[in-house]
Design a protein around this motif. Structure first.
Motif, PDB file in Angstrom:
ATOM      1  N   UNK A   1      77.926   9.869  21.611  1.00 46.70           N
ATOM      2  CA  UNK A   1      76.819  10.807  21.841  1.00 46.70           C
ATOM      3  C   UNK A   1      75.446  10.147  21.745  1.00 46.70           C
ATOM      4  N   UNK A   2      75.423   8.828  21.618  1.00 43.41           N
ATOM      5  CA  UNK A   2      74.144   8.124  21.637  1.00 43.41           C
ATOM      6  C   UNK A   2      73.409   8.091  20.318  1.00 43.41           C
ATOM      7  N   UNK A   3      74.146   8.163  19.193  1.00 41.92           N
ATOM      8  CA  UNK A   3      73.506   8.117  17.869  1.00 41.92           C
ATOM      9  C   UNK A   3      73.942   6.883  17.081  1.00 41.92           C
ATOM     10  N   UNK A   4      74.358   5.865  17.782  1.00 42.06           N
ATOM     11  CA  UNK A   4      74.757   4.623  17.133  1.00 42.06           C
ATOM     12  C   UNK A   4      73.587   4.068  16.316  1.00 42.06           C
ATOM     13  N   UNK A   5      73.858   3.704  15.058  1.00 46.24           N
ATOM     14  CA  UNK A   5      72.823   3.154  14.192  1.00 46.24           C
ATOM     15  C   UNK A   5      72.129   4.181  13.319  1.00 46.24           C
ATOM     16  N   UNK A   6      72.462   5.476  13.488  1.00 44.74           N
ATOM     17  CA  UNK A   6      71.808   6.525  12.693  1.00 44.74           C
ATOM     18  C   UNK A   6      72.745   7.150  11.669  1.00 44.74           C
ATOM     19  N   UNK A   7      73.883   6.521  11.401  1.00 40.69           N
ATOM     20  CA  UNK A   7      74.905   7.116  10.547  1.00 40.69           C
ATOM     21  C   UNK A   7      74.392   7.459   9.155  1.00 40.69           C
ATOM     22  N   UNK A   8      73.544   6.615   8.580  1.00 42.63           N
ATOM     23  CA  UNK A   8      73.097   6.831   7.195  1.00 42.63           C
ATOM     24  C   UNK A   8      71.812   7.642   7.101  1.00 42.63           C
ATOM     25  N   UNK A   9      71.275   8.035   8.215  1.00 41.53           N
ATOM     26  CA  UNK A   9      70.029   8.807   8.174  1.00 41.53           C
ATOM     27  C   UNK A   9      70.310  10.230   7.696  1.00 41.53           C
ATOM     28  N   UNK A  10      69.354  10.803   6.959  1.00 43.38           N
ATOM     29  CA  UNK A  10      69.489  12.187   6.510  1.00 43.38           C
ATOM     30  C   UNK A  10      69.345  13.146   7.679  1.00 43.38           C
ATOM     31  N   UNK A  11      70.089  14.262   7.636  1.00 38.19           N
ATOM     32  CA  UNK A  11      70.077  15.211   8.747  1.00 38.19           C
ATOM     33  C   UNK A  11      68.694  15.809   8.982  1.00 38.19           C
ATOM     34  N   UNK A  12      67.903  15.962   7.914  1.00 39.22           N
ATOM     35  CA  UNK A  12      66.578  16.568   8.055  1.00 39.22           C
ATOM     36  C   UNK A  12      65.576  15.624   8.711  1.00 39.22           C
ATOM     37  N   UNK A  13      65.944  14.357   8.875  1.00 38.86           N
ATOM     38  CA  UNK A  13      65.056  13.386   9.508  1.00 38.86           C
ATOM     39  C   UNK A  13      65.238  13.325  11.025  1.00 38.86           C
ATOM     40  N   UNK A  14      66.107  14.147  11.552  1.00 39.35           N
ATOM     41  CA  UNK A  14      66.437  14.112  12.972  1.00 39.35           C
ATOM     42  C   UNK A  14      65.623  15.110  13.776  1.00 39.35           C
ATOM     43  N   UNK A  15      65.426  14.789  15.041  1.00 42.07           N
ATOM     44  CA  UNK A  15      64.798  15.723  15.967  1.00 42.07           C
ATOM     45  C   UNK A  15      65.815  16.789  16.381  1.00 42.07           C
ATOM     46  N   UNK A  16      65.345  17.822  17.089  1.00 45.12           N
ATOM     47  CA  UNK A  16      66.236  18.876  17.551  1.00 45.12           C
ATOM     48  C   UNK A  16      67.334  18.352  18.455  1.00 45.12           C
ATOM     49  N   UNK A  17      66.956  17.464  19.361  1.00 47.01           N
ATOM     50  CA  UNK A  17      67.942  16.891  20.267  1.00 47.01           C
ATOM     51  C   UNK A  17      68.976  16.049  19.536  1.00 47.01           C
ATOM     52  N   UNK A  18      68.546  15.305  18.506  1.00 49.87           N
ATOM     53  CA  UNK A  18      69.472  14.485  17.726  1.00 49.87           C
ATOM     54  C   UNK A  18      70.416  15.363  16.903  1.00 49.87           C
ATOM     55  N   UNK A  19      69.904  16.462  16.353  1.00 50.49           N
ATOM     56  CA  UNK A  19      70.771  17.385  15.607  1.00 50.49           C
ATOM     57  C   UNK A  19      71.832  17.984  16.516  1.00 50.49           C
TER      58      UNK A  19
END
Length: 363
Positions: free
Chosen positions: A129-147
């Motif tokens: 889904x194109x989120x490689x490298x964001x595994x450890x990021x907190x969910x609240x740090x994501x944009x709407x599209x990333x969520x």
């Protein structure tokens, strides 16, 4: 044709005296993106929830991969976690206290998969889904599209038999919605996913779907490919719900020379084919429906065959095109035209109709 992934057989769901799903039958084939399209309260989300096992039907049968998962007459009801389904909710349901990795891993944790299997599947789903490298990021740090992508990865991580998407783009802005439509369709094609998609957005349905079911008051008015339901609506509801329609009233004239309809106020006449007029008698009043984009504004003069005389009442400049309010046959139509076609208020014009794109109904 292979056995369907999902099949409804005369399924009923009642809420009190209301049949929210009213004897619905349909099936979805492997690798197909099937969309339920309709206004709010029509029963499309209830249908999705019946598939997911979040609602129990009151009648009929629901089958997944040929096996019954809900048959009220036999007291059979398979719980949601046993149906091998993935679901993306309208609100995404992302847990803010968990990392991206743990949000996606949740369905596997519930199924008590090994840590190594969880790691492999989660990282693969995030890559897809194109989120490689964001595994450890907190969910609240994501944009709407990333969520939205996290919710999609979580639904895909355990390889479901069918993916259920309930208005998944409604919380995104217009530009991001368009981008995500393309991404979802590309991903669905690439992975061969079987998808049941729910939306009230006609553009989403038309651009994403292999087939569309137009839903109204708990029933499926029509099932077909996007072009079929738009160009050949089976009912008045489908014609009016999908896009816009314009209609003219007139009198059916039949003679040895052919069949045509004469419009009100002497505005003109249009030829009719035999199939369209077979059920109407000579002299009967009828209403002709067509799409605004199938009506062309041309310069005025004498009234030609399949043309209506009209007068420009109002002009609006929309940047890339003009919007014209045209009075013809006793009604006012709103029509769009490219900028190279410029007409002025009060100008007499002709409206060219395409006989092949007319739908005839008795008054």
């Amino acid at each position: 044709m292979s056995d369907p992934v999902l099949e409804f057989r005369a399924v009923i769901k009642r809420f009190g005296a209301l049949n929210a799903v009213d004897g619905v039958s349909f099936s979805i084939q492997s690798g197909e993106l099937f969309t339920l399209l309709g206004p709010s309260g029509c029963g499309k989300t209830t249908t999705l929830r019946l598939v997911a096992g979040l609602e129990e039907p009151d009648g009929g049968e629901i089958l997944l991969r040929g096996s019954a998962v809900a048959v009220p007459a036999r007291g059979l009801f398979l719980a949601p976690e046993k149906r091998q389904l993935g679901m993306v909710f309208q609100s995404y349901a992302i847990w803010p206290h968990l990392s991206v990795f743990e949000n996606v891993a949740f369905p596997l944790r519930v199924r008590k998969e090994s840590n190594e299997k969880v790691r492999q599947r989660v990282l693969h789903a995030l890559d897809v889904v194109g989120l490689d490298g964001l595994a450890e990021r907190g969910a609240t740090q994501l944009s709407g599209g990333q969520q939205q992508r996290v919710a999609l990865a979580r639904a895909l991580v355990y390889e479901p038999a069918i993916l259920l998407l309930d208005e998944p783009l409604s919380n995104l802005d217009a530009k991001l919605r368009e981008q995500m439509r393309v991404e979802i369709r590309t991903l669905q094609k690439k992975l061969g996913l079987t998808v049941l998609y729910v939306t009230h957005d006609q553009a989403e349905a038309m651009t994403l779907s292999d087939r569309i079911a137009v839903v109204n008051r708990g029933r499926f008015e029509q099932i077909g490919a996007p072009e079929e339901v738009y160009e050949k609506p089976a009912t008045a509801f489908v014609a009016e719900f999908l896009g816009r329609t314009v209609s003219f009233e007139g009198k059916v004239i039949k003679s040895a020379a052919g069949c045509w309809i004469e419009f009100a106020e002497g505005a003109g006449r249009c030829a009719l084919d035999g199939a369209a007029s077979a059920a109407l008698t000579d002299g009967a009043m009828a209403r002709v429906f067509t799409r605004p984009e199938d009506v062309e504004i041309i310069a005025g003069g004498g009234i030609d065959a399949n043309h209506l005389a009209g007068t420009i009442e109002q002009v609006a400049y929309l940047g890339d095109r003009f919007e014209y309010h045209v009075k013809a046959a006793g009604i006012t139509l709103v029509l769009l035209a490219p900028k190279k076609q410029r007409f002025h208020t009060g100008e007499v014009v002709q409206l060219a109709l395409d006989p092949a794109r007319l739908h005839l109904r008795p008054v």
